[in-house]
Enzyme design. Structure first.
Site, short mmCIF file in Angstrom:
data_model
loop_
_atom_site.label_atom_id
_atom_site.label_comp_id
_atom_site.label_asym_id
_atom_site.label_seq_id
_atom_site.Cartn_x
_atom_site.Cartn_y
_atom_site.Cartn_z
N ARG A 164 14.05 74.23 53.98
CA ARG A 164 12.64 74.62 54.16
C ARG A 164 11.89 73.59 55.00
O ARG A 164 11.02 73.94 55.80
CB ARG A 164 11.96 74.82 52.81
CG ARG A 164 10.53 75.36 52.94
CD ARG A 164 9.93 75.75 51.61
NE ARG A 164 9.81 74.60 50.71
CZ ARG A 164 9.35 74.70 49.46
NH1 ARG A 164 9.02 75.89 48.95
NH2 ARG A 164 9.26 73.63 48.69
N TYR A 209 5.46 68.55 53.98
CA TYR A 209 5.99 67.78 52.86
C TYR A 209 6.94 68.62 52.03
O TYR A 209 6.99 69.84 52.15
CB TYR A 209 4.86 67.23 51.98
CG TYR A 209 4.22 68.23 51.04
CD1 TYR A 209 4.53 68.21 49.68
CD2 TYR A 209 3.31 69.18 51.49
CE1 TYR A 209 3.95 69.12 48.80
CE2 TYR A 209 2.73 70.09 50.62
CZ TYR A 209 3.05 70.06 49.28
OH TYR A 209 2.49 70.96 48.41
N ARG A 244 -7.54 59.42 68.56
CA ARG A 244 -7.67 60.75 68.00
C ARG A 244 -7.84 61.77 69.10
O ARG A 244 -8.66 61.59 70.01
CB ARG A 244 -8.88 60.79 67.05
CG ARG A 244 -9.13 62.14 66.39
CD ARG A 244 -10.36 62.07 65.50
NE ARG A 244 -10.63 63.34 64.84
CZ ARG A 244 -11.33 64.34 65.38
NH1 ARG A 244 -11.85 64.21 66.60
NH2 ARG A 244 -11.53 65.47 64.72
N LYS A 282 4.90 74.59 54.57
CA LYS A 282 4.49 73.67 53.51
C LYS A 282 3.79 72.45 54.14
O LYS A 282 4.38 71.38 54.29
CB LYS A 282 5.69 73.24 52.66
CG LYS A 282 5.29 72.64 51.31
CD LYS A 282 6.51 72.48 50.41
CE LYS A 282 6.17 71.84 49.08
NZ LYS A 282 5.36 72.71 48.20
N GLU A 335 -0.62 83.63 44.95
CA GLU A 335 0.19 82.66 44.21
C GLU A 335 -0.73 81.70 43.47
O GLU A 335 -1.95 81.77 43.59
CB GLU A 335 1.11 81.90 45.16
CG GLU A 335 0.38 81.19 46.29
CD GLU A 335 1.32 80.67 47.38
OE1 GLU A 335 2.52 80.49 47.10
OE2 GLU A 335 0.84 80.43 48.49
#
Length: 286
Positions: A51, A32, A100, A150, A182
């Site tokens: 990114r 995302y 799945r 991310k 962070e």
């Protein structure tokens, strides 16, 4: 009611549906980005797009939409939802196979899922929090080892924010091997004298888009920047501390684990960097 984007269509938010077999839902197999909107324009869009491409490559995921198409979708959603200040959230998953399975589906038969939506945030640039600063606590960093990608697996950062809330704080700084990595959704900095100190880039932290811009502006303003590890104790003894992210820009930190940082008030370095960032980012926004 918001208009959202789903796999090529603009839909009312209550009509947008994703399969229960989508790998973003079942496996957190997705990435995302969040791009801020100021004065109706996109801030640092190019950095977020680059990114995003990197995250997709690192996960061997197809690129289902071009940068140019993505820009058009962002702009159209901002227009349709009349966003002056806010954010555009983008998520791409590996798609929804027929069932799945841990094994990746064939990208030829299972297209990626592409979702975008807006969040209206009036007053984003003039947040009251920036004037009073935020309080953080320290917690152990228990995330997986590829924080530079991310991904949508945000359970532990969510838990960290809840730990902070329970402690009467605003956020948490994560610590690994004695050093700050962070914040739960932001990069962390301290200031000693005229030197800004922040952890160097690696797989241990997200390569923040706002981080890149802020460090560039700091150097242009003749501030010293040192990219290295630092401890919570060093942060508590610093003159200032702050965070950066796409949604908070530059946000002062005035307390860490109950101890005031510096004077206990937002410092001049963080304040100046926030001013510069907002001014320059609005000028460059698309």
């Amino acid at each position: 009611m918001r208009t959202v984007y789903l796999n090529g269509e603009y839909l009312p938010e209550n009509e947008a549906k994703v399969s229960i077999f989508d790998r973003g839902f079942l496996m957190a197999d997705g990435v995302y980005e969040v791009t801020s909107v100021l004065e109706g324009k996109l801030v640092d869009f190019e950095g977020h797009a680059v990114r995003l491409e990197r995250s997709l490559n690192e996960l061997n995921m197809p690129h289902p939409i071009t940068k140019e198409e993505l820009l058009d979708v962002h702009r159209e959603l901002v227009r349709l939802n009349d966003i002056d200040e806010g954010m555009v959230y983008l998520q791409i998953t590996r798609g929804a196979p027929d069932d799945r399975d841990f094994v990746f589906p064939d990208p030829e038969t299972t297209p990626c899922t592409v979702v975008l939506f807006t969040q209206n945030k009036p007053g984003l640039a003039n947040s009251p929090a920036a004037k009073k600063g935020m309080k953080v606590i320290s917690i152990d960093d228990q995330r997986w080892g590829r924080r530079d990608i991310k991904t949508v697996q945000l359970l532990y950062p969510s838990m960290g924010k809840m730990m902070a809330k329970a402690a009467g704080a605003d956020d948490a700084w994560m610590v690994e091997d004695g050093h700050v990595t962070e914040g739960t959704s932001n990069n962390a900095y301290i200031v000693k004298g005229n030197t800004i100190i922040t952890r160097q880039l690696s797989n241990d932290i997200l390569h923040g888009i706002t981080r890149v811009a802020v460090l560039r502006f700091a150097k242009e303003a003749q501030m010293q920047v040192e990219e290295r590890l630092f401890t919570i104790e060093e942060a508590q003894d610093a003159d200032e501390a702050f965070i950066t992210s796409a949604s908070t820009f530059v946000m002062p930190v005035v307390e860490i684990d109950g101890k005031a940082v510096g004077t206990g008030e937002p410092g001049s370095v963080a304040g100046r960097l926030r001013e510069i960032y907002l001014e320059e980012s609005i000028k460059a926004a698309v």
